[in-house]
Design a protein around this motif. Structure first.
Motif, PDB file in Angstrom:
ATOM      1  N   GLN B 179      -8.529  32.573  20.065  1.00 43.63           N
ATOM      2  CA  GLN B 179      -7.345  32.293  19.252  1.00 43.63           C
ATOM      3  C   GLN B 179      -6.224  33.237  19.641  1.00 43.63           C
ATOM      4  O   GLN B 179      -6.455  34.352  20.074  1.00 43.63           O
ATOM      5  CB  GLN B 179      -7.660  32.494  17.770  1.00 43.63           C
ATOM      6  CG  GLN B 179      -8.678  31.524  17.224  1.00 43.63           C
ATOM      7  CD  GLN B 179      -8.914  31.790  15.751  1.00 43.63           C
ATOM      8  OE1 GLN B 179      -7.992  31.955  14.978  1.00 43.63           O
ATOM      9  NE2 GLN B 179     -10.176  31.868  15.376  1.00 43.63           N
ATOM     10  N   PHE B 181      -4.473  35.423  18.315  1.00 43.21           N
ATOM     11  CA  PHE B 181      -4.244  36.414  17.267  1.00 43.21           C
ATOM     12  C   PHE B 181      -4.893  37.730  17.675  1.00 43.21           C
ATOM     13  O   PHE B 181      -5.961  37.746  18.291  1.00 43.21           O
ATOM     14  CB  PHE B 181      -4.878  35.968  15.941  1.00 43.21           C
ATOM     15  CG  PHE B 181      -4.173  34.816  15.284  1.00 43.21           C
ATOM     16  CD1 PHE B 181      -3.005  35.032  14.557  1.00 43.21           C
ATOM     17  CD2 PHE B 181      -4.662  33.532  15.399  1.00 43.21           C
ATOM     18  CE1 PHE B 181      -2.350  33.968  13.949  1.00 43.21           C
ATOM     19  CE2 PHE B 181      -4.006  32.469  14.802  1.00 43.21           C
ATOM     20  CZ  PHE B 181      -2.853  32.691  14.067  1.00 43.21           C
ATOM     21  N   GLU B 185      -3.958  43.040  11.723  1.00 41.32           N
ATOM     22  CA  GLU B 185      -2.563  42.714  11.431  1.00 41.32           C
ATOM     23  C   GLU B 185      -1.709  43.967  11.341  1.00 41.32           C
ATOM     24  O   GLU B 185      -0.492  43.916  11.465  1.00 41.32           O
ATOM     25  CB  GLU B 185      -2.463  41.914  10.128  1.00 41.32           C
ATOM     26  CG  GLU B 185      -2.917  40.470  10.324  1.00 41.32           C
ATOM     27  CD  GLU B 185      -2.928  39.689   9.027  1.00 41.32           C
ATOM     28  OE1 GLU B 185      -2.481  40.241   8.005  1.00 41.32           O
ATOM     29  OE2 GLU B 185      -3.406  38.543   9.050  1.00 41.32           O
ATOM     30  N   HIS B 275       2.737  33.612  23.414  1.00 39.65           N
ATOM     31  CA  HIS B 275       1.799  34.291  22.519  1.00 39.65           C
ATOM     32  C   HIS B 275       2.489  35.043  21.380  1.00 39.65           C
ATOM     33  O   HIS B 275       1.887  35.304  20.350  1.00 39.65           O
ATOM     34  CB  HIS B 275       0.921  35.276  23.310  1.00 39.65           C
ATOM     35  CG  HIS B 275      -0.024  34.598  24.265  1.00 39.65           C
ATOM     36  ND1 HIS B 275      -1.016  35.262  24.928  1.00 39.65           N
ATOM     37  CD2 HIS B 275      -0.119  33.307  24.646  1.00 39.65           C
ATOM     38  CE1 HIS B 275      -1.682  34.407  25.696  1.00 39.65           C
ATOM     39  NE2 HIS B 275      -1.146  33.229  25.550  1.00 39.65           N
ATOM     40  N   PHE B 277       4.506  34.342  19.201  1.00 37.41           N
ATOM     41  CA  PHE B 277       4.719  33.683  17.913  1.00 37.41           C
ATOM     42  C   PHE B 277       3.582  33.958  16.929  1.00 37.41           C
ATOM     43  O   PHE B 277       3.772  33.925  15.719  1.00 37.41           O
ATOM     44  CB  PHE B 277       4.895  32.179  18.109  1.00 37.41           C
ATOM     45  CG  PHE B 277       6.061  31.853  18.988  1.00 37.41           C
ATOM     46  CD1 PHE B 277       7.356  32.118  18.568  1.00 37.41           C
ATOM     47  CD2 PHE B 277       5.870  31.334  20.255  1.00 37.41           C
ATOM     48  CE1 PHE B 277       8.437  31.851  19.378  1.00 37.41           C
ATOM     49  CE2 PHE B 277       6.944  31.060  21.077  1.00 37.41           C
ATOM     50  CZ  PHE B 277       8.233  31.321  20.636  1.00 37.41           C
ATOM     51  N   THR B 278       2.389  34.211  17.447  1.00 37.27           N
ATOM     52  CA  THR B 278       1.264  34.493  16.543  1.00 37.27           C
ATOM     53  C   THR B 278       0.633  35.854  16.811  1.00 37.27           C
ATOM     54  O   THR B 278       0.012  36.424  15.923  1.00 37.27           O
ATOM     55  CB  THR B 278       0.175  33.408  16.700  1.00 37.27           C
ATOM     56  OG1 THR B 278      -0.132  33.258  18.087  1.00 37.27           O
ATOM     57  CG2 THR B 278       0.638  32.072  16.144  1.00 37.27           C
TER      58      THR B 278
END
Lengths: 205, 287
Positions: B179, B181, B185, B275, B277-278
């Motif tokens: 993914q 991500f 975060e 990439h 964007f996420t």
């Protein structure tokens, strides 16, 4: 004001049949659709993950040239079938349109062989690398268009047996023919930009 | 509009057949040219001209554009022109027209560590308490919080080569498999500390990098500029970049050691085209 250039049943402000205008507007939009796909392929060309198949390793120019030839000839068959129906020769129309559909199906057979070869022999799938993703998306969407075209041609072939397809219904064939020729010219561009130029510049073959 | 009926002006089957033969011959010639080494340098213009001729012949004769109402041509050519524009715009935007672009299929991948790092995230929390005083000193040294002075400060910190690897702690960050991500975060570092960020790329096919940039519009600006930086692992030349790893191949890892800025808001991002964007997160600076 009835300056109708095709066999329409009604008058229009442009004097042109709107169905024919529609197919041309559609084909114009299809240009942009395929343009974006081809551009994406070119942008990501050479950005493959190390250790995965590259275009030079997998692209098979002799085989693809043969399938290109088949598709080009199908366009000739198509224009001959339109020529036959516009002269009211339904018998010849059936022969030519069936030849067109068969050549279209042959092209799809080549593509199936190519995809299978890439996946089984080289382990290249849409998930393998950016080349796989963009290659299968671009040529796959073209193959899908050919598939729709073959179904359309066979439908017209069968429709002709209802006895409704006469000289006056040339527009039905004309529109299908325009779509078919478009699929052919898109392949001319794909064959050049996706196969020939990358292989040629990199000194392949 | 004059109703010149086109059936009379349409080509005859003989003309159609001649076109078919020409199309086949051009295709055969294209393949033959691939095998002629002396034409290698001219191959792009040759192929573009040949395929344009084929395209034009089919469109003009088989699709009857030469004989039909010009409105049809207008509809089609409009779409065709836009498509050509899109292709060239994307090629230029992503730097795909650059020199030798099609000759070098390998991506730049220099110093990449293969995961033999002794530091762990346990060291992270220990270091926090220990380095309190030095970080304080750094903070007071940089009295202006404007972005410009931050640049100068962080740039100097990164370029200075006296970062002793032994005294730095390592923060590990990974990817969520395939993914797009990062697996965290938020990350954090103590102001002024020298830290090492280790990017573990657990993706099966994607390449990633880790780039520390000022928070806010800078992230997307830098990521956009990175789209044409194919030769430097998608890292653009931008003074605002605090630190970055190399482009890390799937299954591998790489790290970067740098001094945490004294203050300001920062974010980390992967600048591989598309990439950003996420794949981003907040980098918090603790005092």
């Amino acid at each position: 004001m009835a300056n109708i250039t095709e066999n329409t049943g009604h008058e229009t402000t442009t004097g042109l049949d709107h169905r024919k205008l529609l197919i041309w507007a559609f084909l114009g939009s299809e240009c942009m659709f395929f343009g974006s796909l081809i551009a994406t392929y070119l942008v990501y060309y050479g950005q493959g993950t190390p250790g995965t198949p590259t275009p030079l390793q997998v692209l098979d120019i002799p085989t693809t040239s043969t399938s290109t030839f088949v598709l080009l000839m199908s366009s000739f068959m198509m224009v001959m079938s339109y020529n036959a129906i516009s002269k009211g020769n339904v018998k010849n129309f059936r022969i030519w349109i069936m030849c067109t559909a068969i050549l279209g199906a042959t092209f799809l057979g080549f593509q199936f062989y190519e995809f299978r070869e890439f996946a089984v022999h080289y382990g290249l799938t849409p998930r393998t690398n950016l080349f796989g993703t963009t290659f299968f998306t671009t040529t796959g969407f073209h193959g899908a268009h050919v598939t729709v075209g073959v179904i359309w041609l066979v439908s017209l072939f069968l429709y002709s047996y209802r006895g409704d397809l006469t000289k006056d219904h040339g527009l039905m064939v004309d529109i299908a023919a325009l779509y078919w020729h478009f699929v052919d010219v898109v392949w001319i561009v794909i064959f050049t930009l996706v196969y020939l130029i990358p292989v040629g510049v990199s000194g392949g073959t | 509009m004059a109703s010149s009926h086109e059936e009379s002006t349409h080509p005859t089957p003989a003309v159609y057949a001649k076109i078919a033969v020409t199309l086949a011959l051009i295709t055969a010639a294209e393949v033959a040219i691939l095998y002629i080494d002396s034409l290698r340098g001219l191959i792009i213009p040759i192929f573009v001209v040949m395929s344009t001729i084929k395209f034009a012949m089919v469109a003009m004769f088989y699709m009857h554009l030469k004989f039909d109402n010009k409105l049809f041509t207008l509809f089609f050519v409009s779409g065709l022109a836009l498509a050509t524009g899109v292709i060239f715009a994307l090629l230029i935007l992503f730097g795909a027209l650059g020199e030798g672009r099609y000759g070098s299929p390998e991506v730049v991948t220099d110093t990449i560590a293969h995961g033999s790092d002794a530091h762990s995230s346990d060291a992270h929390s220990n270091d926090h308490g220990r380095k309190g005083t030095s970080a304080k000193a750094e903070t007071t040294a940089s009295h202006d919080s404007s972005t410009t002075s931050d640049h100068a400060y962080t740039k100097a910190a990164v370029t200075s080569k006296d970062l002793s690897a032994a005294s730095t702690m390592t923060i590990e960050i990974g990817t969520k498999g395939d993914q797009l991500f990062f697996d965290q975060e938020t990350m954090s570092g103590k102001a002024g500390d020298h830290i090492t960020v280790k990017l573990v790329n657990s993706a099966g096919a994607q390449q990633h990098n880790w780039v520390l940039v000022p928070a806010g519009p800078a992230r997307l600006e830098i990521a956009t500029a990175g789209m044409i930086a194919a030769t430097t692992g998608w890292i653009p030349s931008d003074d605002r970049i605090v630190a970055h790893t190399d482009l890390i191949n799937p299954g591998e890892s790489g790290e970067v050691t740098f001094q945490v800025p004294s203050e300001g808001k920062y974010e980390f991002v992967c600048t591989f085209p598309g990439h950003s964007f996420t794949m981003f997160g907040a980098f918090e600076i603790t005092q």
